[in-house]
Write an enzyme that holds these catalytic residues in place. Structure first.
Site, PDB file in Angstrom:
ATOM      1  N   ASP A  93       0.863  -1.180   0.000  1.00 16.24           N
ATOM      2  CA  ASP A  93       0.000   0.000   0.000  1.00 16.24           C
ATOM      3  C   ASP A  93       0.900   1.231   0.000  1.00 16.24           C
ATOM      4  OD1 ASP A  93       0.929   0.270   2.568  1.00 16.24           O
ATOM      5  OD2 ASP A  93      -0.930  -0.306   3.539  1.00 16.24           O
ATOM      6  N   ASP A 268      -7.466  -7.841   0.824  1.00 13.57           N
ATOM      7  CA  ASP A 268      -6.498  -7.980   1.913  1.00 13.57           C
ATOM      8  C   ASP A 268      -7.181  -7.551   3.201  1.00 13.57           C
ATOM      9  OD1 ASP A 268      -5.201  -5.292   3.264  1.00 13.57           O
ATOM     10  OD2 ASP A 268      -6.133  -4.884   1.327  1.00 13.57           O
TER      11      ASP A 268
END
Length: 385
Positions: A93, A268
């Site tokens: 991320d 996720d």
């Protein structure tokens, strides 16, 4: 990275991601769930153990790995794969979500975000360009653009300003990614809160910039489930069908099923690992809270249908005992099981799509956990499927 859409069953999509890595080609079968390795480790697990659960790709956290151990030590090892000894694909991320979760410790400007390092207290600056540079050093196979995660609740005007700044940051992320000549994949992140017209603008502009995949961000931040489902139903058909779709930070097993029902390919969440450490275990017919005293003398396996190391070797009474004694092994065995549960669920989903019986699977799944199937408003994708 290559994405191949192999099959659809209703809105559910069956695909494959292919990554060329130094140790060869890696395939990720989708829909896929990515365990979270925030600090370069899935808590308590070796990379081999994570792979044995069926995980094909991991998520790493740019923000935390930048603060500790930092870019220099990462470069000295090679990259994050070498540092943590996971040689399969890694998605990172951008750090945006962590920065925005700092609340009053951060100040958002057009150029980026100024914030107080939660570890050292020093002032730090993170921008789209800096995020791309950190992720380049991490060797991320999938790089995420730097964006502002719009909070919930947010007014239309705030969500609009936030989404528009995220679009400007998306372009800056794309430009810096290209300048670095990064050979890996870059995903855009769709924002706009719970407002469909803002989500529409976000998707259109991101597609104009051009990315290798598209994530739906700013969900699972406190909004009602109905809003999450509505936004997914609205957004997914507008994402190019030949690109993977990633729902960030989601979620519970039923959230994965609902995401796939609406056309999502990748997920996720920290839930399976965090819940495992708190004795909250996912099983075929729902949840086992292993701290409950009723398991003190229960000599049955945690889940008779599960093939994980924990279920094949230990009883609920043993897991209860380990938890009561605060033994590290308890958290590890629980984590092995929860991650395997999630990977088994994804494998069942993929098989059901392959066999054109995903709708039947959804009914069976909800029957097993004793819940009603949520309504699905979405018509079957047609115009760009």
């Amino acid at each position: 990275m290559k994405y191949e859409l192999k099959k659809t069953n209703g809105n559910a999509r069956r695909g494959r991601l292919t990554f060329s890595r130094p140790k060869g080609e890696y395939h990720v079968e989708t829909p896929a769930f990515m365990p979270v390795g925030t600090y370069g480790t899935v808590k308590g697990m070796t990379p081999e153990e994570v792979a044995q659960t069926g995980a094909q790709i991991l998520l790493g956290n740019t923000f935390h790995l930048w603060l500790r151990p930092g870019q220099e030590i990462m470069r000295q090892h090679g990259d994050l794969h070498d540092f943590m000894q996971w040689h399969g694909p890694i998605l990172t991320d951008s750090g945006g979500f962590q920065v925005f979760s700092l609340g009053k410790l951060r100040k958002i400007k057009e150029e980026g975000v100024y914030f107080q390092n939660p570890i050292s207290g020093e002032k730090v600056f993170l921008s789209p360009e800096k995020s791309m540079e950190i992720q380049y050093d991490l060797g991320s196979d999938i790089v995420m653009i730097f964006d502002e995660c719009t909070p919930y609740p947010a007014t239309f005007d705030y969500a609009k300003q936030s989404m528009e700044m995220s679009l400007r940051w998306a372009k800056r992320s794309r430009d810096r990614f290209d300048e670095l000549q990064n050979p890996n994949a870059l995903f855009g992140i769709i924002q706009g809160g719970v407002y469909e017209e803002l989500r529409k603008v976000s998707v259109e502009k991101l597609v104009e910039i051009g990315f290798d995949g598209y994530a739906v961000g700013g969900l699972a931040v406190g909004e009602p489930k109905e809003d999450m489902h509505r936004i997914l139903e609205y957004v997914c058909p507008q994402i190019p069908a030949d690109k993977p779709r990633y729902l960030m930070g989601v979620g519970k097993p039923e959230d994965l099923v609902e995401g796939v029902r609406r056309g999502i390919d990748m997920f996720d969440c920290v839930m399976p690992t965090r819940n495992a450490r708190n004795g909250h275990l996912f099983v075929t017919n729902g949840i086992v809270k292993i701290r409950n005293a009723k398991y003190r003398n229960d000599i049955s396996p945690l889940d008779p249908e599960c093939d994980c190391y924990t279920c094949k070797n230990y009883t609920k009474a043993y897991l209860y005992h380990l938890d009561k004694c605060g033994e590290i092994l308890g958290a590890r065995l629980n984590t092995i099981h929860n991650l395997r549960y999630y990977q088994r669920l994804m494998a069942e989903i993929r098989q059901a799509i392959d066999e054109d019986r995903f709708d039947d699977f959804v009914v069976e799944f909800y029957q097993r956990i004793g819940k009603e199937v949520p309504p699905l408003q979405l018509a079957k994708e047609g115009e760009n499927a």
